[in-house]
Design a protein around this motif. Structure first.
Motif, PDB file in Angstrom:
ATOM      1  N   VAL A  63     -40.928  67.887 -97.231  1.00 24.00           N
ATOM      2  CA  VAL A  63     -39.840  68.791 -96.847  1.00 24.00           C
ATOM      3  C   VAL A  63     -39.094  68.316 -95.606  1.00 24.00           C
ATOM      4  O   VAL A  63     -38.036  68.840 -95.289  1.00 24.00           O
ATOM      5  N   ASP A  64     -39.636  67.328 -94.893  1.00 26.02           N
ATOM      6  CA  ASP A  64     -39.022  66.850 -93.661  1.00 26.02           C
ATOM      7  C   ASP A  64     -37.922  65.839 -93.944  1.00 26.02           C
ATOM      8  O   ASP A  64     -37.961  65.120 -94.939  1.00 26.02           O
ATOM      9  N   THR A  65     -36.939  65.787 -93.031  1.00 27.65           N
ATOM     10  CA  THR A  65     -35.886  64.777 -93.100  1.00 27.65           C
ATOM     11  C   THR A  65     -36.005  63.874 -91.877  1.00 27.65           C
ATOM     12  O   THR A  65     -36.336  64.321 -90.788  1.00 27.65           O
ATOM     13  N   VAL A  66     -35.729  62.595 -92.094  1.00 27.70           N
ATOM     14  CA  VAL A  66     -35.749  61.599 -91.024  1.00 27.70           C
ATOM     15  C   VAL A  66     -34.333  61.061 -90.901  1.00 27.70           C
ATOM     16  O   VAL A  66     -33.753  60.602 -91.886  1.00 27.70           O
ATOM     17  N   ARG A  67     -33.768  61.152 -89.680  1.00 27.89           N
ATOM     18  CA  ARG A  67     -32.410  60.650 -89.465  1.00 27.89           C
ATOM     19  C   ARG A  67     -32.472  59.436 -88.559  1.00 27.89           C
ATOM     20  O   ARG A  67     -33.057  59.468 -87.484  1.00 27.89           O
ATOM     21  N   ILE A  68     -31.869  58.361 -89.034  1.00 29.31           N
ATOM     22  CA  ILE A  68     -31.756  57.122 -88.281  1.00 29.31           C
ATOM     23  C   ILE A  68     -30.283  56.756 -88.287  1.00 29.31           C
ATOM     24  O   ILE A  68     -29.727  56.423 -89.334  1.00 29.31           O
ATOM     25  N   GLY A  69     -29.637  56.836 -87.133  1.00 30.82           N
ATOM     26  CA  GLY A  69     -28.193  56.610 -87.077  1.00 30.82           C
ATOM     27  C   GLY A  69     -27.488  57.714 -87.830  1.00 30.82           C
ATOM     28  O   GLY A  69     -27.722  58.892 -87.610  1.00 30.82           O
ATOM     29  N   LYS A  70     -26.631  57.329 -88.776  1.00 31.02           N
ATOM     30  CA  LYS A  70     -25.919  58.308 -89.600  1.00 31.02           C
ATOM     31  C   LYS A  70     -26.597  58.480 -90.962  1.00 31.02           C
ATOM     32  O   LYS A  70     -26.067  59.156 -91.838  1.00 31.02           O
ATOM     33  N   THR A  71     -27.757  57.880 -91.131  1.00 35.34           N
ATOM     34  CA  THR A  71     -28.459  57.880 -92.406  1.00 35.34           C
ATOM     35  C   THR A  71     -29.611  58.881 -92.384  1.00 35.34           C
ATOM     36  O   THR A  71     -30.395  58.903 -91.440  1.00 35.34           O
ATOM     37  N   VAL A  72     -29.716  59.701 -93.432  1.00 32.56           N
ATOM     38  CA  VAL A  72     -30.783  60.679 -93.544  1.00 32.56           C
ATOM     39  C   VAL A  72     -31.697  60.252 -94.688  1.00 32.56           C
ATOM     40  O   VAL A  72     -31.240  59.932 -95.790  1.00 32.56           O
ATOM     41  N   LEU A  73     -33.010  60.226 -94.412  1.00 35.56           N
ATOM     42  CA  LEU A  73     -34.004  59.778 -95.386  1.00 35.56           C
ATOM     43  C   LEU A  73     -34.994  60.905 -95.677  1.00 35.56           C
ATOM     44  O   LEU A  73     -35.224  61.763 -94.829  1.00 35.56           O
ATOM     45  N   LYS A  74     -35.583  60.869 -96.883  1.00 32.13           N
ATOM     46  CA  LYS A  74     -36.590  61.852 -97.279  1.00 32.13           C
ATOM     47  C   LYS A  74     -37.664  61.162 -98.080  1.00 32.13           C
ATOM     48  O   LYS A  74     -37.413  60.173 -98.757  1.00 32.13           O
ATOM     49  N   LEU A  75     -38.864  61.712 -98.024  1.00 34.94           N
ATOM     50  CA  LEU A  75     -39.961  61.236 -98.858  1.00 34.94           C
ATOM     51  C   LEU A  75     -39.861  61.874-100.232  1.00 34.94           C
ATOM     52  O   LEU A  75     -39.455  63.036-100.353  1.00 34.94           O
ATOM     53  N   GLU A  76     -40.242  61.104-101.249  1.00 32.99           N
ATOM     54  CA  GLU A  76     -40.226  61.632-102.618  1.00 32.99           C
ATOM     55  C   GLU A  76     -41.523  61.279-103.313  1.00 32.99           C
ATOM     56  O   GLU A  76     -42.177  60.302-102.982  1.00 32.99           O
ATOM     57  N   VAL A  77     -41.862  62.108-104.298  1.00 32.92           N
ATOM     58  CA  VAL A  77     -43.068  61.874-105.100  1.00 32.92           C
ATOM     59  C   VAL A  77     -42.791  60.851-106.160  1.00 32.92           C
ATOM     60  O   VAL A  77     -41.767  60.755-106.709  1.00 32.92           O
TER      61      VAL A  77
END
Length: 159
Positions: free
Chosen positions: A145-159
């Motif tokens: 459910v968490d989001t990781v933001r690096i610069g202008k890019t948003v990343l998420k974990l997926e199953v």
């Protein structure tokens, strides 16, 4: 003023002018083509944790994340597998997830799939790494459910 002094001043002025032109060309060249980066010493490398976790696929349970995906940004949809246990994120060619973002460092962050759950770690980047909008300074666990933001890019974990 003697003719010799005037000639010397002209030559000196011309030399300074050429020095300025060459330095301007050097700056433009480095902006266009980048600078040669020397191989980092092992001392400069980010130190891994005491026991680098490398989970095997067989130990993964259903519902545990196995992919890091870009959900927002210019490279939306791009993903990296967590099969090796560690995903290095940045602009460098040695990264598993290469981000084309001006606010991302060469080796910006890494995501580690540990037995206790995945965590993200900032590798001393200039602009920082954010988990759910909060800048992190230490390894921080992340979930689906968490989001990781690096610069202008948003990343998420997926199953």
């Amino acid at each position: 003023m003697s003719e010799l002094a005037v000639t010397a001043i002209k030559v000196l002025y011309l030399a300074l002018l050429w020095l300025f032109i060459l330095s301007a060309v050097s700056v433009i060249r480095s902006d266009l083509f980048g600078r040669a980066v020397p191989n980092p010493n092992p001392v400069d490398e980010p130190q891994p944790l005491k026991e680098p976790p490398t989970p095997k696929k067989s130990r993964r349970t259903k519902g545990q994340p196995h992919r890091l995906t870009i959900v927002q940004g210019p490279q939306s949809g791009l993903s990296a597998e967590l099969a090796a246990g560690v995903v290095l994120i940045g602009r460098g060619s040695d990264c598993q997830l290469i981000l084309d973002d001006d606010y991302v460092s060469t080796r910006h962050a890494r995501l580690v799939a540990a037995e206790q759950g995945p965590y993200v770690e900032d590798l001393g980047s200039t602009n920082g790494t954010y988990v759910n909008g909060q800048r992190i300074t230490a390894p921080t666990s992340v979930s689906l459910v968490d989001t990781v933001r690096i610069g202008k890019t948003v990343l998420k974990l997926e199953v």
